[in-house]
Design an enzyme around this catalytic site. Structure first.
Site, PDB file in Angstrom:
ATOM      1  N   THR A  15       0.817  -1.230   0.000  1.00  0.00           N
ATOM      2  CA  THR A  15       0.000   0.000   0.000  1.00  0.00           C
ATOM      3  C   THR A  15       0.845   1.272   0.000  1.00  0.00           C
ATOM      4  O   THR A  15       0.305   2.365  -0.034  1.00  0.00           O
ATOM      5  CB  THR A  15      -0.874   0.051   1.258  1.00  0.00           C
ATOM      6  OG1 THR A  15       0.019   0.015   2.386  1.00  0.00           O
ATOM      7  CG2 THR A  15      -1.845  -1.107   1.324  1.00  0.00           C
ATOM      8  N   ARG A  16       2.155   1.112   0.078  1.00  0.00           N
ATOM      9  CA  ARG A  16       3.108   2.248   0.183  1.00  0.00           C
ATOM     10  C   ARG A  16       3.031   2.959   1.536  1.00  0.00           C
ATOM     11  O   ARG A  16       3.586   4.035   1.709  1.00  0.00           O
ATOM     12  CB  ARG A  16       2.927   3.248  -0.964  1.00  0.00           C
ATOM     13  CG  ARG A  16       3.682   2.912  -2.267  1.00  0.00           C
ATOM     14  CD  ARG A  16       3.674   1.468  -2.629  1.00  0.00           C
ATOM     15  NE  ARG A  16       4.494   1.175  -3.818  1.00  0.00           N
ATOM     16  CZ  ARG A  16       4.755  -0.052  -4.268  1.00  0.00           C
ATOM     17  NH1 ARG A  16       4.280  -1.121  -3.649  1.00  0.00           N
ATOM     18  NH2 ARG A  16       5.491  -0.228  -5.337  1.00  0.00           N
TER      19      ARG A  16
END
Ligand SMILES: Cc1cc2nc3c(=O)[nH]c(=O)nc-3n(C[C@H](O)[C@H](O)[C@H](O)COP(=O)(O)O)c2cc1C
Length: 260
Positions: A224-225
């Protein structure tokens, strides 16, 4: 074509990407959709997962995991960034050869670009190191000051290397412009004959540096960063740890979480 393709990494096996890398490179290559998944959100790196409240043991723990990972061929390969006194940076890969509480050691040529940038009191004796262990979605950044290792230690290590590497160190005026590869081969042959039955003396300019860390950052990537970043740094004089942003570590270190 089939032979050529088998050397490509699986990640670039889609038709579109093969087209991108084989077409005539007269325009920019758009690689915006190259994106790999990292860790799932339930595999986050949390403060409670730290094996120690000081960074050397934490480094050792992640390094050992990297060593056990079969797809990491050189876990001790690290990028080292140096800069001139005026602030012009440069980075390159080297191999870490020893680590412990007194620092991180690597060997090189003191006359090379990195060597001359680091040599104490001439340029800028600070460096940043970075390890990236792609299969683990982890990297570690280290910053610190740099000193030359003792001549005795460098000489011992030099003579522990394969003879061909010792000769190569004598042959190469690292980072200098040379006329051709043949220039190296000729010098190599000359020295192979000269030292056929003798020990190769360590060149004066060849030796090791030791980076004494003042900060470590442990990074672990998330798909998801929303990556995890935990930084250890040396505690400042009289600094109070609020246990919200800054947490008390051990051996004079504090740790804190950085936004990804
Ligand atoms: C994986 C890898 C490991 C390397 N290890 C070393 C090393 O331990 N020492 C070294 O001087 N150069 C090493 N090199 C070569 C350096 O990256 C670089 O080309 C060389 O040191 C000259 O850098 P400089 O001109 O910035 O000083 C390595 C390169 C790679 C790709």
């Amino acid at each position: 074509m089939a032979n050529f393709l088998k050397f490509l990494r699986p990640a670039i096996f889609s038709e579109k990407k093969i087209f991108l890398i084989t077409k005539n490179m007269t325009s920019n290559v758009d690689i915006k959709d190259m994106r790999q998944p990292y860790k799932h959100k339930n595999e986050a790196f949390l403060e409670e997962h730290l094996v120690s409240r000081e960074p050397f043991k934490q480094f050792e723990s992640w390094f050992n995991e990297a060593c056990k990972c079969e797809t990491i061929i050189e876990p001790n390969a690290m990028c080292i960034a140096t800069s001139t006194r005026e602030g012009m940076p440069a980075c390159r890969m080297v191999l870490l050869k020893e680590f412990g509480k007194n620092g991180f050691k690597f060997f090189t040529n003191y006359g090379s670009r990195k060597g001359s940038e680091l040599v104490i009191s001439v340029e800028n004796p600070f460096a940043a190191l970075m390890f990236y262990w792609e299969p683990l979605n982890r990297s570690i950044r280290i910053e610190g000051s740099v000193q030359k290792m003792s001549v005795e230690e460098c000489t011992d290590y030099f003579h522990s290397r394969p003879k061909s590497s010792q000769i190569a160190a004598c042959v190469s005026p690292q980072s200098e412009v040379i006329p051709s590869r043949q220039f190296l081969i000729d010098r190599e042959l000359e020295l192979l004959n000269k030292y056929a039955h003798d020990q190769v003396p360590k060149p004066e300019k060849w030796g090791g540096f030791i980076v004494a860390p003042t900060s470590f950052e442990f990074w672990q990537g998330q798909t998801t960063r929303m990556h995890d970043r935990i930084r250890f740094r040396l505690k400042k004089d009289e600094e109070i740890c609020d246990n919200v942003l800054v947490h008390e570590g051990e051996d004079g270190w504090v740790y804190e979480r950085l936004a990804p």
